[in-house]
Write a protein that holds these residues in place. Structure first.
Motif, PDB file in Angstrom:
ATOM      1  N   LEU A  78      -1.168  -5.499   0.179  1.00  0.00           N
ATOM      2  CA  LEU A  78      -0.260  -5.785   1.294  1.00  0.00           C
ATOM      3  C   LEU A  78      -0.317  -4.676   2.335  1.00  0.00           C
ATOM      4  O   LEU A  78       0.642  -3.948   2.543  1.00  0.00           O
ATOM      5  N   ARG A  79      -1.447  -4.569   3.012  1.00  0.00           N
ATOM      6  CA  ARG A  79      -1.636  -3.496   3.988  1.00  0.00           C
ATOM      7  C   ARG A  79      -1.387  -3.919   5.427  1.00  0.00           C
ATOM      8  O   ARG A  79      -1.214  -3.078   6.290  1.00  0.00           O
ATOM      9  N   SER A  80      -1.426  -5.205   5.701  1.00  0.00           N
ATOM     10  CA  SER A  80      -1.251  -5.675   7.074  1.00  0.00           C
ATOM     11  C   SER A  80      -0.330  -6.892   7.074  1.00  0.00           C
ATOM     12  O   SER A  80      -0.129  -7.522   6.029  1.00  0.00           O
ATOM     13  N   PRO A  81       0.203  -7.250   8.237  1.00  0.00           N
ATOM     14  CA  PRO A  81       1.033  -8.456   8.300  1.00  0.00           C
ATOM     15  C   PRO A  81       0.287  -9.730   7.886  1.00  0.00           C
ATOM     16  O   PRO A  81       0.876 -10.642   7.301  1.00  0.00           O
ATOM     17  N   ILE A 103       7.339  -6.447   5.682  1.00  0.00           N
ATOM     18  CA  ILE A 103       6.878  -6.433   4.289  1.00  0.00           C
ATOM     19  C   ILE A 103       5.671  -5.520   4.138  1.00  0.00           C
ATOM     20  O   ILE A 103       5.604  -4.717   3.211  1.00  0.00           O
ATOM     21  N   SER A 104       4.710  -5.626   5.054  1.00  0.00           N
ATOM     22  CA  SER A 104       3.531  -4.754   4.949  1.00  0.00           C
ATOM     23  C   SER A 104       3.935  -3.294   5.122  1.00  0.00           C
ATOM     24  O   SER A 104       3.407  -2.423   4.437  1.00  0.00           O
ATOM     25  N   ARG A 105       4.879  -3.021   6.002  1.00  0.00           N
ATOM     26  CA  ARG A 105       5.362  -1.649   6.183  1.00  0.00           C
ATOM     27  C   ARG A 105       6.040  -1.153   4.905  1.00  0.00           C
ATOM     28  O   ARG A 105       5.834  -0.014   4.490  1.00  0.00           O
ATOM     29  N   LEU A 106       6.835  -2.005   4.271  1.00  0.00           N
ATOM     30  CA  LEU A 106       7.510  -1.623   3.026  1.00  0.00           C
ATOM     31  C   LEU A 106       6.506  -1.212   1.961  1.00  0.00           C
ATOM     32  O   LEU A 106       6.625  -0.152   1.356  1.00  0.00           O
ATOM     33  N   PHE A 107       5.483  -2.041   1.756  1.00  0.00           N
ATOM     34  CA  PHE A 107       4.535  -1.767   0.677  1.00  0.00           C
ATOM     35  C   PHE A 107       3.549  -0.650   1.010  1.00  0.00           C
ATOM     36  O   PHE A 107       2.972  -0.063   0.107  1.00  0.00           O
TER      37      PHE A 107
END
Length: 186
Positions: A78-81, A103-107
């Motif tokens: 999960l690196r990008s939107p 979500i990508s920012r969280l992970f």
């Protein structure tokens, strides 16, 4: 574990993402026959704080870092939107608030301040290696590309089959013409 895989890459290699049954453990991730099964992840306002507290709890009590490994494994994908969108579209991530970018920012940021203290190896090493091996096989990539680009609906599959049939018939006709020409010359 190197982080060369992403959700988009494994999707392009033909890996299907599937949410696990409701009764499975949240940390139980499996990969068999081209299907990566991950329990549903519900994202809400308190998710980031909850995840950080679980990681901190593991580190403070010197426990085996199963949740840390879980977050590390998921952060690879999960690196990008766009990666997050794949997980959302396949029903693995359920968002109550936020979007794919959140979500990508969280992970990607959840493990920045955490230090890995683990008394055993990487918990998902076998799953990750099997997944990487599957994605590195050219045949799986070609098969996924054919399905995605040429056989995405029944009409495109039928037109492709008709084209192959006509090509084979043209080859047979050319072969018969050559054989008939040889018989006439004798």
């Amino acid at each position: 574990m190197d982080s060369t895989l992403s959700a988009k890459k494994i999707h392009n290699a033909g890996v299907k993402l599937k949410p696990a049954d409701i009764n499975t453990c949240s940390l139980d991730i499996t990969f068999t026959d081209g299907v990566l099964t991950i329990p549903k992840i519900k994202i809400s306002d308190i998710t980031e704080a909850l995840y950080r507290n679980i990681i901190l709890f593991e580190q403070c009590h010197r426990l085996d870092a199963y949740f840390f490994h879980y977050m590390r494994f998921l952060s690879c994908f999960l690196r990008s939107p766009m990666d997050a969108e794949l997980f959302i579209d396949n029903g693995i991530i359920v968002i109550r608030r936020g979007n794919a970018e959140d979500i990508s920012r969280l992970f990607t940021t959840i493990l920045k301040e955490a230090t890995q203290i683990s008394y055993s190896g990487f918990y998902y090493q076998t799953v990750y290696e099997n997944l990487q091996g599957y994605c590195n096989r050219p045949w799986n990539k070609w098969k996924a590309t054919l399905r995605r680009d040429y056989f995405y609906n029944p009409w495109s599959a039928a037109s492709m089959a008709a084209a192959v049939f006509l090509l084979v018939m043209t080859f047979i006709q050319a072969l018969c013409s050559i054989l008939a020409l040889e018989l006439v010359r004798k």
